[in-house]
Design a protein around this motif. Structure first.
Motif, PDB file in Angstrom:
ATOM      1  N   CYS A 480      38.189 -79.944 -18.546  1.00  0.00           N
ATOM      2  CA  CYS A 480      37.383 -79.101 -17.657  1.00  0.00           C
ATOM      3  C   CYS A 480      36.883 -77.838 -18.344  1.00  0.00           C
ATOM      4  CB  CYS A 480      38.185 -78.730 -16.411  1.00  0.00           C
ATOM      5  SG  CYS A 480      38.637 -80.147 -15.397  1.00  0.00           S
ATOM      6  N   LEU A 483      36.038 -74.228 -16.932  1.00  0.00           N
ATOM      7  CA  LEU A 483      36.152 -74.342 -15.483  1.00  0.00           C
ATOM      8  C   LEU A 483      37.588 -74.113 -15.021  1.00  0.00           C
ATOM      9  CD1 LEU A 483      33.940 -77.533 -14.972  1.00  0.00           C
ATOM     10  CD2 LEU A 483      33.224 -75.136 -14.921  1.00  0.00           C
ATOM     11  N   SER A 485      41.263 -71.937 -15.114  1.00  0.00           N
ATOM     12  CA  SER A 485      41.578 -70.511 -15.138  1.00  0.00           C
ATOM     13  C   SER A 485      41.657 -70.023 -16.578  1.00  0.00           C
ATOM     14  CB  SER A 485      42.908 -70.260 -14.427  1.00  0.00           C
ATOM     15  OG  SER A 485      42.838 -70.678 -13.086  1.00  0.00           O
ATOM     16  N   ASP A 850      32.982 -78.251  -6.812  1.00  0.00           N
ATOM     17  CA  ASP A 850      31.910 -77.682  -7.629  1.00  0.00           C
ATOM     18  C   ASP A 850      32.219 -76.198  -7.780  1.00  0.00           C
ATOM     19  OD1 ASP A 850      29.507 -76.416  -8.463  1.00  0.00           O
ATOM     20  OD2 ASP A 850      28.336 -78.103  -7.704  1.00  0.00           O
ATOM     21  N   VAL A 851      32.403 -75.737  -9.010  1.00  0.00           N
ATOM     22  CA  VAL A 851      32.804 -74.346  -9.212  1.00  0.00           C
ATOM     23  C   VAL A 851      31.724 -73.364  -8.783  1.00  0.00           C
ATOM     24  CG1 VAL A 851      34.450 -74.848 -11.057  1.00  0.00           C
ATOM     25  CG2 VAL A 851      32.044 -74.447 -11.612  1.00  0.00           C
ATOM     26  N   TYR A 854      33.082 -73.136  -5.192  1.00  0.00           N
ATOM     27  CA  TYR A 854      34.484 -72.745  -5.074  1.00  0.00           C
ATOM     28  C   TYR A 854      35.027 -72.319  -6.443  1.00  0.00           C
ATOM     29  CZ  TYR A 854      34.394 -74.923  -0.458  1.00  0.00           C
ATOM     30  OH  TYR A 854      34.093 -75.250   0.844  1.00  0.00           O
ATOM     31  N   PRO A 855      34.622 -71.173  -6.949  1.00  0.00           N
ATOM     32  CA  PRO A 855      35.049 -70.742  -8.284  1.00  0.00           C
ATOM     33  C   PRO A 855      36.529 -70.401  -8.363  1.00  0.00           C
ATOM     34  CG  PRO A 855      33.826 -68.989  -7.188  1.00  0.00           C
ATOM     35  CD  PRO A 855      33.685 -70.205  -6.318  1.00  0.00           C
ATOM     36  N   SER A 866      38.259 -79.114 -11.227  1.00  0.00           N
ATOM     37  CA  SER A 866      37.067 -78.264 -11.255  1.00  0.00           C
ATOM     38  C   SER A 866      35.933 -78.985 -11.972  1.00  0.00           C
ATOM     39  CB  SER A 866      37.383 -76.953 -11.976  1.00  0.00           C
ATOM     40  OG  SER A 866      38.397 -76.238 -11.296  1.00  0.00           O
ATOM     41  N   SER A 880      32.439 -80.249  -2.438  1.00  0.00           N
ATOM     42  CA  SER A 880      33.823 -80.675  -2.636  1.00  0.00           C
ATOM     43  C   SER A 880      34.002 -82.089  -2.121  1.00  0.00           C
ATOM     44  CB  SER A 880      34.805 -79.738  -1.923  1.00  0.00           C
ATOM     45  OG  SER A 880      34.702 -79.880  -0.519  1.00  0.00           O
TER      46      SER A 880
END
Length: 888
Positions: A480, A483, A485, A850-851, A854-855, A866, A880
């Protein structure tokens, strides 16, 4: 029409140096020829023989045929692992082929470890032939040639270890081993376990060979059962029957050349009532007969072996078994004929794509332009109360037996490395298992998220230390990238079953290269299945019924080479081939595990793939959707044309089961007792293939498909298919599929711009058990009981969700936003209408986001994947997709 030959598997770019494990039988020698046809070099022959006095030459080295040393032998060893009839002739193979031969006596018998096997996992404290502790998997060590543990009865499998060590010492370049396993999981898993222990690449080019594509010019009868024997004849193999052990064969069949046309026809006629080639009877895969190869193509056999009639002595054993004891043999020079020299070049490598997926590729090759997918009424569109009203007031049946555990790495800087971060996660998993009093075998499936795919080898090595038993969990792996953390390099999501009984979990873990599907050499299985009934708190002992199948993510590796396929006509065509090939892998594994229906699926594509600069994500979505539809409609189209719904694939019990499992011993002689798997099995959802063929809309023909854009995929693949769950063993009309006929509006808000959700439900019902609540004499209430699993998919459109909040993912927070989705997923009397009636509490299996919308979801809203973008099969962008599971 795409020519399947144009997509034939290429030869390996770098040949391996192979030790050929031979028994003298047709399959082991034919497997050797396939190794050479794939560009590998055979450096040595290896053979294990019965423990008895041998002629001069010892246990190792090139040996001559003995005379009367074993003259008194009147009983075959009947090994589960090794063919031993005709072993006296084996020493002649060295001179006949010019390849060094090494032999060793078999120690021990067939310990009952079941058909699946893991050498390091069955509890031995020292290696066979060694007094030191076993070395880790992949190390070769220096074990001696002595006996075995005095405290542990040796297993015949482990006789291979000192033999292979000796060969590796004599041929340090050896890095692979081949064997002739075709359908025997018992044999294949044992060879694979020893091979990986010794750092050898296992090769099994004949694995599942009877169900692979046959030549178009083949006799239909051969396609059905004896094509393997036809292929052997084409290369000039002479394989004589030396043992018969089946009611269909008597001693008059002995010394028949099964690779000749007359011999092949004779065997086929006799064995046809005992099963098709998919069940292995015609090719002797269930022990019906054994063969001895005397000759082959001149490129392999420089001389032929001759056994005169006077030196072939009939030995009859009980139960209709008979075999030939060979007392003398000789070598003869062969006349060199120009045409004979070309015979090894006739080794037929099956086409890369079978008929279904060659058709899928044709469909994709015709795909141009924008997405135009017609959406019509779903098969079995039921109004809310019609499907689940009877379940609305039911009590959940211990749904928490199948739990989702989430482990997210962090503080990578303080841990110092990705390896340290992974070790920390693995230790967390071990601790959680200990607290729950569970072993790693309780893990059914895994999702592995990485920041960088380049970290995969390090992560995989540490992750693999969790598992030392056969059939580790299935797994899907994606990268990811950013995307995730900022401080996270790895996340692991596990599906853990807290109540599995011994024998309930079944797995498929093929580690050998073949033509069938990619090998899984790492710590993950192609598939793991559990009984639906195991999710109930009050499961009856021995309960039968549907099985839930978790299948590993499938990328488009060519199985024979474990490399991505070469381009077949430009970048676009290369991607189309990858889409079709990886989906074929999913299908073959599904069929092998009896899958009849997929509940839903995800196709992953990497973002910004430089090899396809002209292909937008919208076009990739179109390719995936059309491939998914075409694969589902292929059998329906065939039925619509000619009424033939035969898939040409295999299912049912392994040949080891058929011979040694009491449930299946009577299978031979009961034709059709276990029919071939069909995927999709329209009858399981209450339809016929013909009616499905008449409904050509995507929603009417296939389970829901979604497409996710991530950063990278394993092996730099350009697509990966992941089915969320397969259903196997379902009876007719026991699967109910339903979809909201129109988007559901999120409840709990008065905003005119409420997010639109689409909802799919798949209900899987077990047969009713009317034995419950009965007295011992059969009287009583007789109330019936069954278990129902409901998988719900809730998809949120991006356009509507973007307008739903001024600060997406932050103003309300991801958990708050997804709480509405959870409410929709909950089973209630008003089901898909967004009502608030009391219902069950579904567990979240996975949520894709989808970041852009929803980041902040990753790490705060459960098992989240993510995505750079998320799509429905009809080309609509999604915010989502949540996959839920509930048990009643």
């Amino acid at each position: 029409m795409t020519d399947p030959a144009a997509t034939q598997a290429p030869s390996s770019h770098q040949g391996l140096n192979v030790i050929a494990l031979i028994s003298g039988g047709k399959d082991s020698l034919f497997s050797l020829l396939h190794c050479r046809a794939n560009g590998h070099h055979v450096v040595a022959l290896a053979n294990l023989h019965p423990a008895m006095p041998l002629p001069s030459g010892g246990a190792l080295g090139n040996e001559a045929l003995g005379g009367a040393d074993d003259a008194d032998q009147e009983q075959d060893l009947n090994s589960f692992m090794y063919q031993t009839v005709g072993h006296q002739v084996i020493p002649l193979y060295a001179e006949a082929t010019g390849i060094p031969l090494y032999r060793r006596a078999i120690a021990g018998g067939a310990a009952q470890h079941g058909k699946d096997y893991s050498y390091r996992g069955h509890g031995r404290t020292t290696e066979p032939g060694s007094t030191r502790a076993p070395c880790p998997t992949g190390e070769t060590g220096t074990g001696g040639a002595g006996g075995v543990d005095e405290t542990d009865e040796p297993d015949e499998t482990e006789s291979m270890i000192p033999l292979l060590r000796a060969i590796k010492a004599a041929h340090p370049e050896a890095n692979a081993i081949c064997a002739g396993a075709i359908m025997s999981t018992y044999q294949r898993t044992r060879i694979e376990s020893v091979a990986t222990w010794l750092g050898l690449v296992p090769l099994a080019y004949l694995w599942k060979f009877p169900v692979l594509p046959a030549p178009e010019s083949s006799d239909p009868a051969n396609v059905a059962d004896a094509q393997l024997l036809v292929d052997m004849a084409a290369v000039g193999l002479e394989a004589r029957l030396v043992k018969v052990a089946s009611g269909g064969l008597d001693d008059s069949f002995l010394w028949t050349n099964v690779a000749s046309a007359p011999g092949r026809d004779k065997i086929s006629r006799a064995m046809r009532r005992f099963g098709t080639a998919e069940k292995g009877a015609v090719i002797g895969e269930g022990g019906e007969f054994e063969t001895l190869v005397l000759d082959g193509p001149p490129s392999l056999f420089r001389k032929r072996i001759v056994v005169d009639e006077a030196n072939r002595h009939l030995v009859r054993e009980g139960g209709g078994s008979a075999w030939l004891k060979l007392t003398s043999a000789k070598l003869e020079d062969k006349e060199t004929v120009a045409s004979q020299g070309e015979r090894e070049n006739k080794v037929r490598i099956p086409d890369l794509l079978d008929a279904r997926f060659a058709s899928v590729l044709d469909t994709l090759s015709a795909t141009k332009g924008a997405v135009k997918v017609e959406v019509g009424p779903l098969i079995g569109v039921y109004e809310t109360e019609d499907v689940v009203s009877s379940l609305a007031e039911s009590q959940g049946r211990d749904a928490e037996k199948l739990q989702q555990w989430c482990f997210v790495g962090g503080a990578a800087t303080s841990l110092g490395s990705v390896e340290a971060e992974t070790r920390s996660l693995v230790e967390q998993i071990r601790n959680r298992l200990r607290l729950a009093a569970l072993s790693p075998s309780a893990i059914v499936s895994a999702t592995l998220l990485l920041r960088r795919m380049a970290d995969f080898p390090v992560v995989n090595a540490v992750y693999g230390q969790l598992f030392d038993a056969p059939n580790p969990p299935s797994r899907v792996t994606v990268s990811c990238g950013s995307l995730l953390s900022p401080n996270t390099n790895i996340a692991v999501y596990l599906a853990v079953h807290s109540g599995l009984e011994p024998g309930q979990k079944q797995g498929l873990h093929v580690q050998s290269r073949s033509y069938w599907a990619p090998a899984n050499i790492g710590p993950y299985s192609q598939a793991v299945s559990i009984p639906l009934a195991s999710l109930a708190a009050d499961m009856a002992p021995g309960a039968e019924g549907p099985r839930l199948v978790s299948i590993a993510g499938q990328i488009p590796l060519v199985p024979a080479t474990m490399a991505l396929p070469d381009g077949a006509g430009g970048d676009d065509e290369a991607l189309r081939l990858q889409v079709a090939l990886s989906l074929q892998h999913l299908w073959r594994i599904g069929l092998d595990t009896g899958v009849q229906w997929w509940t839903s699926a995800m196709a992953y594509f990497p973002s910004g793939a430089s090899s396809y600069p002209g292909l937008t994500m919208a076009l990739k979505v179109e390719l995936a959707a059309k491939a998914w539809d075409a694969a589902h409609l292929w059998s329906a189209d065939r039925e619509g044309e000619d009424g033939d719904e035969d898939e040409g694939e295999d299912a049912g019990p392994d040949l080891w089961d058929q011979r040694f499992d009491p449930r299946y011993i009577s299978l031979a002689g009961e034709p059709g007792a276990l029919p071939l798997a069909t995927l999709p099995d329209w009858s399981a959802v209450g339809l016929s293939a013909g009616s499905a063929a008449k409904s050509k809309t995507r929603a009417a023909s296939a389970p829901p498909l979604f497409v996710a854009e991530v950063t990278e995929l394993p092996r730099a693949a350009d697509v990966e298919w992941h089915a969320h769950m397969g259903v196997a063993g379902a009876s007719a009309a026991s699967i109910v599929v339903a979809r909201s006929s129109s988007p559901v509006l999120v409840p709990g808000t008065n905003s005119p711009q409420r997010a639109a959700l689409c909802v799919w439900r798949t209900l899987v019902r077990s047969p009713e058990d009317d034995s419950k609540d009965r007295d011992d004499d059969g009287s009583g209430s007789g109330s019936s009981s069954s278990i129902t699993l409901i998988q719900t998919v809730v998809a949120e459109t991006l356009a509507s969700s973007t307008a739903a909040s001024t600060a997406p993912g932050q103003a309300d927070g991801p958990s708050c936003a997804f709480a509405n989705h959870d409410r929709i997923a909950s089973l209630s009397p008003s089901r898909m209408g967004g009502g608030t009636g009391a219902g069950g509490s579904p567990s979240l299996l996975v949520r894709y986001v989808d970041v852009e919308r929803y980041p902040a979801a990753f790490g705060s809203a459960g098992p989240v994947v993510s995505c750079a973008s998320l799509w429905a099969a009809d080309g609509e962008r999604l915010a989502s997709v949540g996959v839920y599971q509930e048990v009643f």
